[in-house]
Motif scaffolding. Structure first.
Motif, mmCIF file in Angstrom:
data_model
loop_
_atom_site.group_PDB
_atom_site.id
_atom_site.type_symbol
_atom_site.label_atom_id
_atom_site.label_comp_id
_atom_site.label_asym_id
_atom_site.label_seq_id
_atom_site.Cartn_x
_atom_site.Cartn_y
_atom_site.Cartn_z
ATOM 1 N N CYS A 273 0.829 -1.208 0.000
ATOM 2 C CA CYS A 273 0.000 0.000 0.000
ATOM 3 C C CYS A 273 0.869 1.266 0.000
ATOM 4 C CB CYS A 273 -0.888 -0.012 1.246
ATOM 5 S SG CYS A 273 -1.854 1.498 1.449
ATOM 6 N N TYR A 275 0.098 4.202 1.225
ATOM 7 C CA TYR A 275 -0.281 5.212 2.224
ATOM 8 C C TYR A 275 0.532 5.053 3.510
ATOM 9 C CZ TYR A 275 -4.075 6.853 -0.804
ATOM 10 O OH TYR A 275 -4.801 7.386 -1.841
ATOM 11 N N CYS A 276 -0.050 4.471 4.563
ATOM 12 C CA CYS A 276 0.602 4.622 5.873
ATOM 13 C C CYS A 276 1.687 3.585 6.138
ATOM 14 C CB CYS A 276 -0.441 4.628 6.988
ATOM 15 S SG CYS A 276 -0.872 2.996 7.624
ATOM 16 N N VAL A 278 1.897 1.093 8.060
ATOM 17 C CA VAL A 278 1.589 -0.314 8.347
ATOM 18 C C VAL A 278 2.163 -1.185 7.226
ATOM 19 C CG1 VAL A 278 -0.225 -2.025 8.776
ATOM 20 C CG2 VAL A 278 -0.503 0.302 9.609
ATOM 21 N N GLY A 279 2.097 -0.660 5.990
ATOM 22 C CA GLY A 279 2.695 -1.401 4.872
ATOM 23 C C GLY A 279 1.917 -2.633 4.483
ATOM 24 N N CYS A 280 0.604 -2.467 4.326
ATOM 25 C CA CYS A 280 -0.235 -3.620 3.993
ATOM 26 C C CYS A 280 0.090 -4.160 2.604
ATOM 27 C CB CYS A 280 -1.711 -3.229 4.053
ATOM 28 S SG CYS A 280 -2.245 -2.793 5.703
ATOM 29 N N LEU A 309 -7.430 -4.495 4.894
ATOM 30 C CA LEU A 309 -6.946 -3.179 4.470
ATOM 31 C C LEU A 309 -7.839 -2.145 5.126
ATOM 32 C CD1 LEU A 309 -6.535 -3.681 0.594
ATOM 33 C CD2 LEU A 309 -4.699 -3.633 2.283
ATOM 34 N N CYS A 310 -7.473 -0.882 4.988
ATOM 35 C CA CYS A 310 -8.403 0.185 5.366
ATOM 36 C C CYS A 310 -8.920 0.818 4.080
ATOM 37 C CB CYS A 310 -7.728 1.208 6.270
ATOM 38 S SG CYS A 310 -6.661 2.349 5.383
ATOM 39 N N LYS A 312 -8.288 3.527 2.598
ATOM 40 C CA LYS A 312 -7.311 4.137 1.682
ATOM 41 C C LYS A 312 -6.643 3.056 0.839
ATOM 42 C CE LYS A 312 -5.143 6.488 4.954
ATOM 43 N NZ LYS A 312 -6.016 6.438 6.124
ATOM 44 N N GLY A 313 -6.240 1.975 1.502
ATOM 45 C CA GLY A 313 -5.561 0.915 0.766
ATOM 46 C C GLY A 313 -6.474 0.236 -0.234
ATOM 47 N N PRO A 443 -5.055 2.162 10.547
ATOM 48 C CA PRO A 443 -6.282 1.413 10.824
ATOM 49 C C PRO A 443 -6.106 -0.090 11.015
ATOM 50 C CG PRO A 443 -6.629 3.002 9.062
ATOM 51 C CD PRO A 443 -5.158 2.973 9.326
ATOM 52 N N VAL A 444 -5.207 -0.687 10.262
ATOM 53 C CA VAL A 444 -5.078 -2.145 10.387
ATOM 54 C C VAL A 444 -4.451 -2.513 11.745
ATOM 55 C CG1 VAL A 444 -3.862 -4.149 9.426
ATOM 56 C CG2 VAL A 444 -5.192 -2.658 7.924
HETATM 57 FE FE1 SF4 Z 1 -2.675 1.206 3.577
HETATM 58 FE FE2 SF4 Z 1 -4.623 1.342 5.354
HETATM 59 FE FE3 SF4 Z 1 -2.844 -0.647 5.456
HETATM 60 FE FE4 SF4 Z 1 -2.137 1.816 6.114
HETATM 61 S S1 SF4 Z 1 -3.597 0.519 7.195
HETATM 62 S S2 SF4 Z 1 -0.980 0.438 4.820
HETATM 63 S S3 SF4 Z 1 -3.320 3.028 4.673
HETATM 64 S S4 SF4 Z 1 -4.339 -0.260 3.839
#
Ligand code: SF4
Length: 945
Positions: A273, A275-276, A278-280, A309-310, A312-313, A443-444
């Protein structure tokens, strides 16, 4: 007329009476079997190795495994529909029935534990007949038009019907068609295709713990969806899309991908991902060179997110193909940005850089690397600044988010990174979350905390000035005044020491300087803490006892702790707490700073810091620097460069004249924006490499179009130090290039030709010069990432740091004392402003505000005001208000609620038209140079619409 059959697990199954007789014959006995057979009792004479026979195969198993799990482990396929490996067994759909010798009726294999000596048949005539009936009845419940179904080719029901040879179901479909529910740009609900398997309800409640979806109604009206007659849009749904992921049919699907490609048309590429931190892990689904949608594996998904995921992902990807993408290099002529070719753009950059260096020396140039770019790009960027330009003036936005973490944890433990892994949080029986609105910013990880509380009974202590969502799950919420963290942390330590809750053995064996801290915290009594922070003394004492007496307690924090003039000291104070209780170096413990951006950890690791070469090797250590000089065949500058805030001072002073920025947007992210804008105007050369013409790029002399995350190869390092592969799935638009290729062109133009370096080749160079990355090769992380330190190619990686000793030897207790924030409220500016991120937007919003789904949820800026302050100022919810600090003024709508306590207001910093950073204070932490984003004094008043 319909009848309701209320099974133990499946309370909503409804069929017309004419089918009941058939159902009884073939099927109802299955249900009685589940309750009749009790395989769960434990026998004292249980053998060491337990075995069952499934069909012709002898299968060993462990107590607690179901028949289905044993079969699957031994390669025997039993079809399932309502089962999911991450959810509790439901035994609802009965597709997985098997025959067990000695059992009167068929047995539901997904919910029946295996027993030693059991003999099972998974595919007899009787079993197939029962399965066929179940599938026929499910087909008769709705309208399953496969012709235009988004799940065609990826539908469990379709596969079952095919494998059971159901050409035409025996039973007729309902006459009425239900309307599609598609009022948002993310999720479509087609309840005609819903088979009431309940997977979405269970995923929403068990996995994501969002508690939005439920069963509703009975009989023919039975359905699933947001509770209390709400829709997705009006409920508290956060659009994580977990329900879409687990739906085994075409009842829930992705809105924007509709009619653009189904399973057989799409090519999946696994990546991370954008975005954040967490690196999903996720899959890019591409057709004809276009990204159609994002998915994660329905089952067997890997770390760190295991398929979750959240919003955004899962839904925030459409910025990639937005019409605003930069497609050609731009140079400023007569005040306007004009498109040119790459050669002209690079020549202009090189000529002007050379001219600045000749006139004022290499330190007149500075560079900002990027927490959004790959490790390989960041490595090359700092190498360019150091070896081609000849300066250590390189920094990036970690300076603005976690510089105090790097400094604080490095001083206390010897390593400035998250000590434990994300998966390891499942071992914690107590979470202390402070300065982190985890369910919105990470979020995750937020879901893992919620699962710990709901499913394992873990205690959750939230210490935050705002009533964030996690408070709903918390044992305790301590609501401190912004800027008083050191007081409550020292206060907790005071209680822990004075109540004899310290881990004496750990302190004795593994730490130093305890006595000095013991003495210092004695003044931080619970009464004093209450007076300064507003936290009631009893709550503080309760929190201290909970944390200290847990078996494994984990501290999670983010920028609520770090973005203060005392950020480094606050981080060291948290480290003191962990050292005093021994909650470090073990599973479920640790100090876990949640890094904000996808690759902020990697950008630090790669040496995009003014005093540190890649791998945190000091530039002023001649031996360490010598290794890089040898590897890069050049001489490197030996004095540390300027941090980002100090660069701004030097630009103001005229000593820095040229600035290169790769993928950052300081003209929205830096504090005291009005001042920063004025400073940027003094630059003789501003070069921006980016994917959009953001606020900073608009002021540049040269803009170089860059490839986005799905358009390039490389690696990111997430918040838990896990290095993961990023893969190219589509081509960049127009003439945009990966930043590695841009840097190679710039080096070439500067007369320092580099071989055209592939990301794989750059990683090999990183392996050679960064000891903690030495064993992390592309081959090894092909399927799953590795945690650094990973010093050799056979090293398994290090999910938990400081297990047997601290990186610095002994853990260092540090005396920390409270200092008020740099700017406190007064008569003129009576409120405290604190800033942060929200779920649906991200950082300076260049990506998230170009995503339809994300914009639909949070289209405009807002200011959270407590109902008491709003009433006092006669401000109503939704009314426009002006918010003013000593540095600037912006207008946004009031969100009146009680998330903030009286005297505190909150603003997200994503929105350029009401930039919170026009108000924030640029006062710096003296050690880490991080600005105090989290506290400044403001006033609010009604504004014209
Ligand atoms: Fe992406 Fe959301 Fe996972 Fe963060 S928590 S890496 S924004 S999917």
């Amino acid at each position: 007329m319909y009848a309701v059959i209320t099974c133990r697990h499946w309370r909503l199954i409804t069929f017309a009476p004419r089918y009941i007789a058939q159902f009884r014959l073939d099927y109802l006995s299955v249900h009685s079997t589940i309750t009749a057979l009790d395989y769960t009792h434990h026998r004292g004479d249980e053998p060491n190795i337990m075995k069952i026979r499934i069909d012709d195969k002898e299968c060993s198993f462990q107590r607690g495994q179901t028949i289905y799990q044993v079969a699957r482990e031994h390669g025997i396929t039993i079809p399932v529909l309502c089962h999911h490996e991450q959810l509790k067994p439901a035994g609802a759909c009965r597709v997985c029935v098997v025959e067990v010798v000695g059992a009167r009726s068929l047995v539901v294999s997904c919910a029946t534990p295996a027993e030693d000596g059991m003999i099972v048949f998974s595919d007899t005539e009787r079993v197939r007949k029962a399965r066929k009936l179940v599938v026929e009845l499910l087909l008769s419940q709705g309208k399953h038009n496969c012709l235009t179904c988004e799940a065609n080719g990826d539908c469990v029901l379709q596969d079952l019907a095919y494998s059971l040879g159901i050409e035409r179901p025996r039973f007729t479909e309902p006459a009425q068609e239900k309307a599609l529910e598609q009022a948002n740009p993310m999720i479509v609900r087609d309840m005609n295709k819903c088979i009431l398997c309940g997977l979405c309800v269970r995923a929403c409640n068990e996995l994501q713990v969002n508690q939005v979806l439920d069963y509703a109604y009975r009989g023919p009206r039975a359905t699933v969806g947001p509770a209390f007659h709400q829709t997705y849009e009006t409920s508290s749904c956060v659009f994580c899309g977990e329900c879409v992921r687990v739906c085994p049919v075409g009842a829930l699907y992705e809105q924007q991908g509709r009619f653009k490609g189904r399973a057989g048309d799409l090519h999946k590429t696994t990546t991370v991902c954008p975005y954040c931190g967490v690196g999903c892990t996720l899959e890019l689904n591409v057709r004809n060179g276009r990204l159609i949608k994002i998915t994660t594996a329905r089952e067997s998904a890997g770390p760190p997110n295991y398929g979750s995921l959240c919003v955004k992902g899962r839904f925030g990807y459409d910025f990639l193909q937005h019409a605003d993408r930069l497609t050609k290099p731009l140079v400023r002529r007569d005040g306007k940005l004009i498109a040119v070719d790459w050669e002209q753009a690079c020549r202009m950059v090189a000529d002007r850089l050379r001219e600045v260096i000749q006139r004022s020396g290499p330190d007149a140039v500075a560079g900002l690397a990027s927490a959004r770019c790959t490790n390989e790009e960041n490595y090359l960027f700092q190498k360019f600044m150091r070896s081609v330009i000849g300066t250590n003036n390189v920094d990036h936005c970690a300076r603005l988010c976690h510089a105090s973490t790097v400094a604080g944890l490095a001083a206390s433990f010897g390593s400035g990174a998250m000590t434990n892994s994300i998966a390891d949080l499942a071992e914690s029986d107590c979470f202390l979350v402070t300065g982190s609105n985890t369910t919105e910013t990470h979020p995750v990880i937020g879901t893992i905390i919620k699962r710990g509380v709901i499913h394992r009974g873990a205690r959750l202590i939230v210490i935050d000035p705002r009533g964030i969502e996690l408070c709903r799950f918390a044992t305790l919420h301590l609501q401190q005044r912004p800027g008083t963290d050191i007081v409550w942390i020292n206060g907790m330590l005071n209680v822990i020491i004075n109540e004899g809750l310290c881990n004496e053995a750990f302190i004795h064996e593994r730490t130093e300087n305890f006595e000095a801290v013991n003495k210092a915290v004695q003044t931080y009594t619970p009464d004093y803490v209450e007076q300064v922070t507003g936290i009631p003394r009893d709550k503080l004492v309760h929190a201290a006892r909970l944390y200290a007496s847990a078996k494994a307690a984990s501290i999670l924090y983010a920028m609520g702790i770090t973005q203060h003039t005392t950020g480094t000291a606050a981080v060291k104070s948290l480290a003191n707490l962990a050292l005093a209780t021994g909650h470090i170096g073990r599973p479920g413990t640790g100090i876990n700073p949640l890094r904000g951006q996808n690759n902020v950890q990697g950008a630090c690791d790669m040496g995009c810091l003014p005093d540190l070469l890649p791998g945190y090797q000091r530039v002023d250590n001649s031996e360490l620097r010598g290794r890089f000089e040898k590897a890069w065949a050049t001489t490197l500058p030996s004095q540390p460069g300027r941090t980002l805030p100090r660069m701004l001072e030097d630009i103001q002073r005229g000593t820095i004249k040229a600035l290169l920025i790769m993928g950052e947007n300081p003209l929205l992210s830096d504090p005291d924006l009005n001042h920063v804008e004025a400073v940027f105007k003094k630059l003789e050369l501003l070069v921006v490499m980016d994917i959009f013409l953001n606020e900073t790029a608009r002021c540049a002399h040269v803009v170089l179009p860059a490839a986005a995350w799905a358009e390039k190869d490389g690696t990111y390092t997430n918040t838990e130090r896990r290095v993961q592969r990023v893969r190219r799935a589509v081509a960049p638009p127009g003439e945009a290039l990966p930043d590695t290729e841009i840097l190679v062109r710039l080096a070439d133009s500067m007369g320092r030709p580099w071989p055209s370096a592939s990301p794989a080749a750059i990683m090999q160079e990183i392996n050679a010069v960064v000891p903690s990355y030495r064993g992390i090769t592309y081959d090894r992380i092909e399927r799953e990432g590795l945690h650094w330190p990973c010093p050799t190619e056979d090293h398994p990686g290090t999910p938990i740091l400081h297990a047997s000793g601290f990186t610095r030897g002994k853990g260092l207790f540090t005396v920390t004392e409270y200092q008020p924030a740099a700017e406190e409220p007064d008569d003129q500016y009576p409120l405290v402003l604190t800033t942060g991120r929200i779920l649906y937007q991200y950082h300076t919003a260049t990506m998230s505000r170009r995503s339809l789904g994300l914009v639909s949820r949070t289209p405009e800026p807002f200011v959270e005001v407590s109902s008491e302050d709003a009433a006092a100022l006669d401000i109503s919810d939704g009314a426009p208000i002006r918010i003013t600090s000593r540095r600037g003024s912006v207008t946004a709508r009031a969100a009146v609620n009680n998330r903030c306590s009286r005297g505190v207001v909150f603003m997200p910093f994503h929105y350029a038209e009401a930039a919170a950073n026009r108000l924030t204070n640029a006062a710096l932490d003296p050690v880490a140079n991080i600005p105090e984003y989290k506290v400044c004094a403001v006033r609010i008043e009604k504004a014209a619409v």
